[in-house]
Write a protein that holds these residues in place. Structure first.
Motif, mmCIF file in Angstrom:
data_model
loop_
_atom_site.group_PDB
_atom_site.id
_atom_site.type_symbol
_atom_site.label_atom_id
_atom_site.label_comp_id
_atom_site.label_asym_id
_atom_site.label_seq_id
_atom_site.Cartn_x
_atom_site.Cartn_y
_atom_site.Cartn_z
ATOM 1 N N ALA A 87 -11.315 -11.846 -1.851
ATOM 2 C CA ALA A 87 -10.647 -10.537 -1.818
ATOM 3 C C ALA A 87 -9.395 -10.551 -2.676
ATOM 4 O O ALA A 87 -8.709 -9.554 -2.797
ATOM 5 C CB ALA A 87 -10.286 -10.176 -0.378
ATOM 6 N N ASN A 89 -7.527 -10.840 -6.216
ATOM 7 C CA ASN A 89 -7.805 -10.644 -7.639
ATOM 8 C C ASN A 89 -6.491 -10.354 -8.371
ATOM 9 O O ASN A 89 -5.908 -9.282 -8.200
ATOM 10 C CB ASN A 89 -8.792 -9.494 -7.821
ATOM 11 C CG ASN A 89 -9.134 -9.279 -9.275
ATOM 12 O OD1 ASN A 89 -8.472 -9.802 -10.184
ATOM 13 N ND2 ASN A 89 -10.173 -8.497 -9.517
ATOM 14 N N ASP A 145 -1.149 -9.043 -12.133
ATOM 15 C CA ASP A 145 -0.168 -8.726 -11.090
ATOM 16 C C ASP A 145 -0.098 -9.927 -10.150
ATOM 17 O O ASP A 145 -1.067 -10.227 -9.452
ATOM 18 C CB ASP A 145 -0.627 -7.471 -10.337
ATOM 19 C CG ASP A 145 0.337 -7.068 -9.231
ATOM 20 O OD1 ASP A 145 1.079 -7.931 -8.719
ATOM 21 O OD2 ASP A 145 0.351 -5.877 -8.870
ATOM 22 N N SER A 219 1.368 -10.809 5.851
ATOM 23 C CA SER A 219 1.015 -9.649 5.053
ATOM 24 C C SER A 219 0.581 -8.573 6.026
ATOM 25 O O SER A 219 -0.320 -8.807 6.832
ATOM 26 C CB SER A 219 -0.155 -9.983 4.133
ATOM 27 O OG SER A 219 0.202 -9.781 2.812
ATOM 28 N N ARG A 224 4.209 -1.793 3.144
ATOM 29 C CA ARG A 224 4.345 -0.770 2.105
ATOM 30 C C ARG A 224 3.135 0.139 2.188
ATOM 31 O O ARG A 224 2.008 -0.320 1.989
ATOM 32 C CB ARG A 224 4.417 -1.429 0.714
ATOM 33 C CG ARG A 224 5.852 -1.558 0.214
ATOM 34 C CD ARG A 224 5.902 -1.932 -1.228
ATOM 35 N NE ARG A 224 5.739 -3.357 -1.427
ATOM 36 C CZ ARG A 224 5.279 -3.878 -2.542
ATOM 37 N NH1 ARG A 224 4.910 -3.101 -3.537
ATOM 38 N NH2 ARG A 224 5.182 -5.180 -2.662
ATOM 39 N N PHE A 237 -5.191 -4.265 -1.654
ATOM 40 C CA PHE A 237 -6.382 -3.570 -2.135
ATOM 41 C C PHE A 237 -7.643 -4.418 -2.016
ATOM 42 O O PHE A 237 -7.606 -5.648 -2.153
ATOM 43 C CB PHE A 237 -6.209 -3.157 -3.604
ATOM 44 C CG PHE A 237 -5.180 -2.084 -3.777
ATOM 45 C CD1 PHE A 237 -5.493 -0.757 -3.526
ATOM 46 C CD2 PHE A 237 -3.889 -2.408 -4.147
ATOM 47 C CE1 PHE A 237 -4.542 0.241 -3.653
ATOM 48 C CE2 PHE A 237 -2.931 -1.423 -4.289
ATOM 49 C CZ PHE A 237 -3.249 -0.091 -4.032
ATOM 50 N N ASP A 263 0.627 -17.400 1.033
ATOM 51 C CA ASP A 263 0.561 -16.102 0.358
ATOM 52 C C ASP A 263 -0.852 -15.801 -0.143
ATOM 53 O O ASP A 263 -1.334 -14.667 -0.058
ATOM 54 C CB ASP A 263 1.552 -16.091 -0.818
ATOM 55 C CG ASP A 263 2.346 -14.794 -0.889
ATOM 56 O OD1 ASP A 263 2.073 -13.882 -0.099
ATOM 57 O OD2 ASP A 263 3.232 -14.707 -1.751
HETATM 58 P P1 ADP Z 1 3.884 -8.375 0.339
HETATM 59 O O1 ADP Z 1 4.132 -7.539 -0.867
HETATM 60 O O2 ADP Z 1 4.176 -7.665 1.617
HETATM 61 O O3 ADP Z 1 4.441 -9.741 0.258
HETATM 62 P P2 ADP Z 1 1.282 -9.487 -0.306
HETATM 63 O O4 ADP Z 1 1.759 -10.856 -0.436
HETATM 64 O O5 ADP Z 1 0.005 -9.241 0.417
HETATM 65 O O6 ADP Z 1 2.306 -8.543 0.446
HETATM 66 O O7 ADP Z 1 1.181 -8.886 -1.760
HETATM 67 C C1 ADP Z 1 0.868 -7.545 -1.969
HETATM 68 C C2 ADP Z 1 0.890 -7.283 -3.449
HETATM 69 O O8 ADP Z 1 -0.151 -8.029 -4.092
HETATM 70 C C3 ADP Z 1 0.641 -5.851 -3.818
HETATM 71 O O9 ADP Z 1 1.828 -5.120 -3.849
HETATM 72 C C4 ADP Z 1 -0.007 -5.971 -5.182
HETATM 73 O O10 ADP Z 1 1.001 -6.169 -6.168
HETATM 74 C C5 ADP Z 1 -0.800 -7.246 -5.075
HETATM 75 N N1 ADP Z 1 -2.185 -7.058 -4.597
HETATM 76 C C6 ADP Z 1 -2.699 -6.051 -3.864
HETATM 77 N N2 ADP Z 1 -3.988 -6.260 -3.561
HETATM 78 C C7 ADP Z 1 -4.309 -7.456 -4.120
HETATM 79 C C8 ADP Z 1 -5.505 -8.235 -4.166
HETATM 80 N N3 ADP Z 1 -6.628 -7.852 -3.568
HETATM 81 N N4 ADP Z 1 -5.453 -9.422 -4.842
HETATM 82 C C9 ADP Z 1 -4.325 -9.841 -5.436
HETATM 83 N N5 ADP Z 1 -3.182 -9.151 -5.434
HETATM 84 C C10 ADP Z 1 -3.161 -7.980 -4.775
#
Ligand code: ADP
Ligand code: MG
Ligand code: MG
Length: 319
Positions: A87, A89, A145, A219, A224, A237, A263
Motif C-alpha cells: 500500500a 508508493n 513524495d 499514522s 490531516r 492514499f 513510518d
Molecule cells: P503523517 O503525515 O501523519 O506522519 P504518514 O507518515 O502516514 O502520516 O505520511 C502521510 C504522507 O505520506 C502523506 O501526507 C503523503 O505525503 C504520503 N502518502 C500518502 N499516501 C501514501 C502512500 N500510499 N504511500 C506512500 N506515501 C503516501
C-alpha cells in the motif's frame, strides 16, 4: 510527570517538534533542531527547492544526481513501493498534490482526473543508478513524495546524533513520530507515550504505551483530513485507486527499533487492515503494532516491545 526532564520545542516540517533531555542543554537542543532543518531541506516537496524537488522537476527529461542520504532513502522507498501488494508508493506525489489534503484549496477531485493521474504513480518507472547516485523519473509529471517516511528517517538521524553526543536518555517527537534513547531515570518501565483518541482533543488519550529505546510511530486518518458529504477525506492514499484508504481503521501505531521502519509499516499495515496486519506481524519478531478501529476497538499485536495502559474504557481493548 517525569522528574528532572527538560523539554525543548520548535515547529519544523509543518509539525510541532519536541525534544526531552535530562539535563538543561539548550545548545544541544539547538543543534538537534538545526539538524532536522538541514535534513528537511533535502527531502521536502512543499517548497520550490530540495534535492527531491530537483528530481521531480527533471521528470521525463533527465536523471538527477543526489546526495548519498537522499539516494539511500529513495532506494528504500523504491524497494517497499515495488513489492507486490504494497500500500506504500513513494511516487504517489501527483495524487497527493491534486487532493491538497491539509493544505489550502483541498477538494474531492473529479474521478476522471484521479484516474488520469494513476499512470504517473508507477514506482517501476523510477530508474535508480547506483554508479552515479542518480534518480530518473521516466515520465513527465511524475513526482516523488517521501512524506510517509521522511520524519521516521530524520528521527533516526537525531537518535544517532544524540547517541554520538553521549546522551543516555532522550526522546524526540517529530509530529507523532517518536524515537527514544534508553528510559527516563527512575522510570524503569520506560517512556510513556500517549495514544490519541481519534478526533478527540489534544489531551484526550485512549491509553499510554510504555517503551524503552524504541520508536513509536502513529499514522491516523484524523491527523490531516477534511470532511465533505459526511465523509472523512484523509491523507493516507490507496495507491491503487488514488482515493484515501477506506477500511475499518482510524489509526495504526508501530513500535520498532528504527523509526524509519515504523513510518513504513504504519502505511503498509494501514493497507493490510487488522486481520491481515495481525497475521503479518506474527512473523515479525521485531515489530509490534496497535490498531484503532472505527468500531471503537484497540487491538494490540502480542506485545513484545511495549506495554499498554488503557485510559479510555469506552473503547474495547483486545490482544
Ligand atoms: P503523517 O503525515 O501523519 O506522519 P504518514 O507518515 O502516514 O502520516 O505520511 C502521510 C504522507 O505520506 C502523506 O501526507 C503523503 O505525503 C504520503 N502518502 C500518502 N499516501 C501514501 C502512500 N500510499 N504511500 C506512500 N506515501 C503516501
Ligand atoms: Mg509520518
Ligand atoms: Mg509514515
Amino acid at each position: 510527570m517525569t522528574e528532572g526532564v527538560y523539554s525543548y520545542s520548535a515547529v519544523l516540517m509543518g509539525s510541532p517538534i519536541l525534544l526531552k533531555l535530562f539535563d538543561d542543554n539548550p545548545t544541544l537542543a539547538r543543534q538537534v533542531f538545526q539538524l532536522i532543518k538541514q535534513q528537511e531541506n533535502l527531502f521536502t516537496v512543499n517548497r520550490a527547492e530540495s534535492e527531491v524537488m530537483s528530481i521531480n522537476q527533471a521528470a521525463g527529461r533527465h536523471a538527477v544526481r543526489v546526495s548519498e542520504a537522499v539516494f539511500r532513502l529513495i532506494s528504500v522507498a523504491h524497494a517497499v513501493s515495488v513489492s507486490p501488494g504494497s500500500a506504500f508508493n513513494f511516487t504517489i506525489g501527483p495524487v497527493v498534490k491534486r487532493w491538497k489534503i491539509g493544505f489550502q484549496g483541498h477538494a474531492v477531485p473529479p474521478a476522471d482526473e484521479i484516474a488520469a493521474l494513476l499512470p504517473l504513480t508507477d514506482a517501476h518507472q523510477v530508474i535508480l543508478n547506483e554508479e552515479d547516485r542518480s534518480v530518473f523519473l521516466q515520465q513527465p509529471g511524475m513526482e516523488i513524495d517521501l512524506g510517509a517516511i521522511a520524519k521516521g528517517y530524520i528521527a533516526d538521524v537525531v537518535q544517532a546524533f544524540l547517541r554520538q553526543q553521549g546522551v543516555p536518555q532522550a526522546l524526540i517527537n517529530l509530529g507523532g513520530n517518536v524515537q527514544t534513547l534508553g528510559a527516563p531515570p527512575h522510570e524503569p518501565q520506560g517512556w510513556s507515550i500517549g495514544l490519541k483518541k481519534p478526533f478527540g482533543r489534544e489531551d484526550e488519550l485512549l491509553g499510554v504505551l510504555q517503551v524503552q529505546g524504541k520508536s513509536v510511530v502513529t499514522s491516523g486518518i484524523y491527523e490531516r483530513y477534511f470532511e465533505l458529504d459526511g465523509k472523512c477525506w484523509h491523507h493516507i492514499f490507496d495507491p491503487h485507486t488514488g482515493y484515501p484508504l477506506d477500511n475499518e481503521l482510524l489509526s495504526v501505531t508501530v513500535i520498532s527499533d528504527r523509526s524509519l521502519d515504523g513510518d513504513i509499516y504504519t502505511t503498509l499495515l494501514y493497507g493490510m487492515g487488522v486481520e491481515q496486519g495481525l497475521a503479518y506481524l506474527a512473523d515479525q519478531p521485531d515489530l509490534d503494532a496497535v490498531f484503532v478501529t472505527r468500531d471503537r476497538q484497540i487491538i494490540c499485536s502480542s506485545p513484545r516491545h511495549f506495554q499498554f495502559q488503557q485510559r479510555d474504557f469506552a473503547w474495547q481493548l483486545r490482544y
